[in-house]
Scaffold this active site. Structure first.
Site, PDB file in Angstrom:
ATOM      1  N   GLY A   1       0.966  -1.218   0.022  1.00  0.00           N
ATOM      2  CA  GLY A   1       0.108  -0.006  -0.058  1.00  0.00           C
ATOM      3  C   GLY A   1       0.690   1.106  -0.139  1.00  0.00           C
ATOM      4  O   GLY A   1       2.092   1.323  -0.040  1.00  0.00           O
ATOM      5  N   GLY A   2       0.299   2.458   0.504  1.00  0.00           N
ATOM      6  CA  GLY A   2       0.954   3.701   0.430  1.00  0.00           C
ATOM      7  C   GLY A   2       1.996   3.731   1.357  1.00  0.00           C
ATOM      8  O   GLY A   2       3.023   4.613   1.136  1.00  0.00           O
TER       9      GLY A   2
ATOM     10  N   ALA B   1       2.992   0.613   3.706  1.00  0.00           N
ATOM     11  CA  ALA B   1       3.644  -0.458   4.331  1.00  0.00           C
ATOM     12  C   ALA B   1       3.129  -1.549   3.176  1.00  0.00           C
ATOM     13  O   ALA B   1       2.410  -1.265   2.295  1.00  0.00           O
ATOM     14  CB  ALA B   1       2.952  -0.934   5.499  1.00  0.00           C
ATOM     15  N   GLU B   2       4.013  -2.615   3.436  1.00  0.00           N
ATOM     16  CA  GLU B   2       3.792  -3.889   2.591  1.00  0.00           C
ATOM     17  C   GLU B   2       3.451  -4.941   3.619  1.00  0.00           C
ATOM     18  O   GLU B   2       3.863  -5.076   4.476  1.00  0.00           O
ATOM     19  CB  GLU B   2       4.871  -4.127   1.799  1.00  0.00           C
ATOM     20  CG  GLU B   2       6.386  -4.094   2.522  1.00  0.00           C
ATOM     21  CD  GLU B   2       7.571  -4.201   1.521  1.00  0.00           C
ATOM     22  OE1 GLU B   2       7.199  -4.620   0.317  1.00  0.00           O
ATOM     23  OE2 GLU B   2       8.718  -3.948   1.923  1.00  0.00           O
TER      24      GLU B   2
ATOM     25  N   ASP C   1     -12.486   4.344   8.596  1.00  0.00           N
ATOM     26  CA  ASP C   1     -12.204   3.924   7.443  1.00  0.00           C
ATOM     27  C   ASP C   1     -12.991   2.549   7.223  1.00  0.00           C
ATOM     28  O   ASP C   1     -12.055   1.679   6.758  1.00  0.00           O
ATOM     29  CB  ASP C   1     -10.716   3.935   7.061  1.00  0.00           C
ATOM     30  CG  ASP C   1     -10.219   3.665   5.917  1.00  0.00           C
ATOM     31  OD1 ASP C   1     -11.151   3.894   4.894  1.00  0.00           O
ATOM     32  OD2 ASP C   1      -9.101   3.236   5.768  1.00  0.00           O
TER      33      ASP C   1
END
Length: 316
Positions: free
Chosen positions: A19-20, A22-23, A138
């Protein structure tokens, strides 16, 4: 630090996605149990604000203990790399499942939608009543996971509002995916537990109709729709969704005070619209059919497509 094969006590099996910030990797802990290992991306590991946000997410989630919430089993830093080891959910994220449903022109049943909404509402009641008075902010399809047995799991507390956070959201700053904002989020007004209730209403609408309530070609148009959302009943899109009309209408009231007073009140309204065991079995069956029986998240990494996700505001 090389995490291609080993990260501290965790043996890396493969990467699930990125993602923006983390992985995420599938890994095995020292006991051989599967975990989802989330680590900050290399370019962000020296960014103090990002690190604080990551620590906030981990500390918030470790305080929550509910069967419908993805648990964090361990978090910390190894050789300067911040990580969290999370419960591994062998299944599918709801966003990808809904994409498959749309491609197959096959909305999920109102029975299943009520089940998913109820399970999320029970999870959110636990979140809202926690000591730190957390608001998730979210609750979107890609943060909801469907386990291979049909169980529902809520994840990703990265932008949750909570007492005693290391980081603070600037007043009026938008956080979250634009197609899933409540009116008060879009206008920068106060965020409360009823903001999460609105999000569940949006998910109920999308699950039962096969399309999101908010849809536009530009971010500006999405924000405008979020501020003044369309009044559309699920049954006007898909007749079989009629049992959800009244619940969705109340959950999606533009003014928070007109919505359900609590997540538990929403859960109670939905509990009479489904039978839990049969709905879970129905959902799992549809998912297996649409994904060809492939349930492990690690085996889905090959067709992971972050670009297909709803547009997200960059977190500063």
């Amino acid at each position: 630090m090389d995490i291609s094969s080993q990260f501290g006590p965790y043996r890396i099996v493969g990467r699930i996605g990125v993602g923006g910030m983390a992985e995420v990797y599938e890994a095995r802990d020292a006991d051989g149990d599967r975990v989802a290992l989330k680590v900050l991306l290399p370019g962000l590991r020296d960014n103090a604000e990002i690190v604080d946000m990551f620590i906030d997410e981990a500390s918030i989630t470790t305080e929550l203990d509910h069967p419908n919430i993805v648990s964090v089993r361990d978090f910390g830093s190894l050789d300067g790399v911040h990580f969290m080891a999370m419960e591994f959910v062998d299944g599918w994220d709801l966003g990808r499942l809904l994409d498959r449903c749309r491609a197959a022109a096959r909305p999920l049943s109102a029975h299943v939608a009520a089940y998913v909404g109820s399970e999320l509402s029970h999870a959110l009641e636990h979140v809202h009543l926690s000591e730190r008075q957390i608001v998730h902010r979210d609750v979107t399809p890609h943060n909801v996971f469907v386990r291979s047995d049909g169980a529902i799991k809520l994840a990703d507390f990265g932008i949750a509002r909570a007492a005693a956070r290391r980081t603070r959201t600037t007043e009026g700053q938008l956080k979250g995916k634009l197609a899933y904002l409540a009116p008060e989020q879009a206008t920068g007004e106060a965020i409360t537990a009823r903001t999460d209730i609105y999000a569940v209403g949006l998910l109920l609408f999308e699950i039962a109709t096969g399309r999101p309530l908010l849809s536009a070609e530009s971010d500006v148009e999405l924000i405008q729709q979020a501020i003044d959302p369309p009044r559309i009943s699920p049954s006007s899109i898909y007749a079989a969704a009629a049992p959800l009309d009244a619940v969705v209408a109340r959950a999606l009231q533009p003014h928070p005070v007109m919505r359900y007073a609590s997540a538990m009140a929403l859960a109670s309204a939905l509990d009479g619209l489904h039978e839990r065991a049969s709905a879970a079995a129905e959902l799992a069956g549809v998912a297996r059919e649409l994904f060809g029986g492939r349930s492990a998240r690690s085996r889905q990494a090959a067709d992971h497509a972050p670009a297909a996700r709803a547009r997200t505001l960059a977190m500063s």
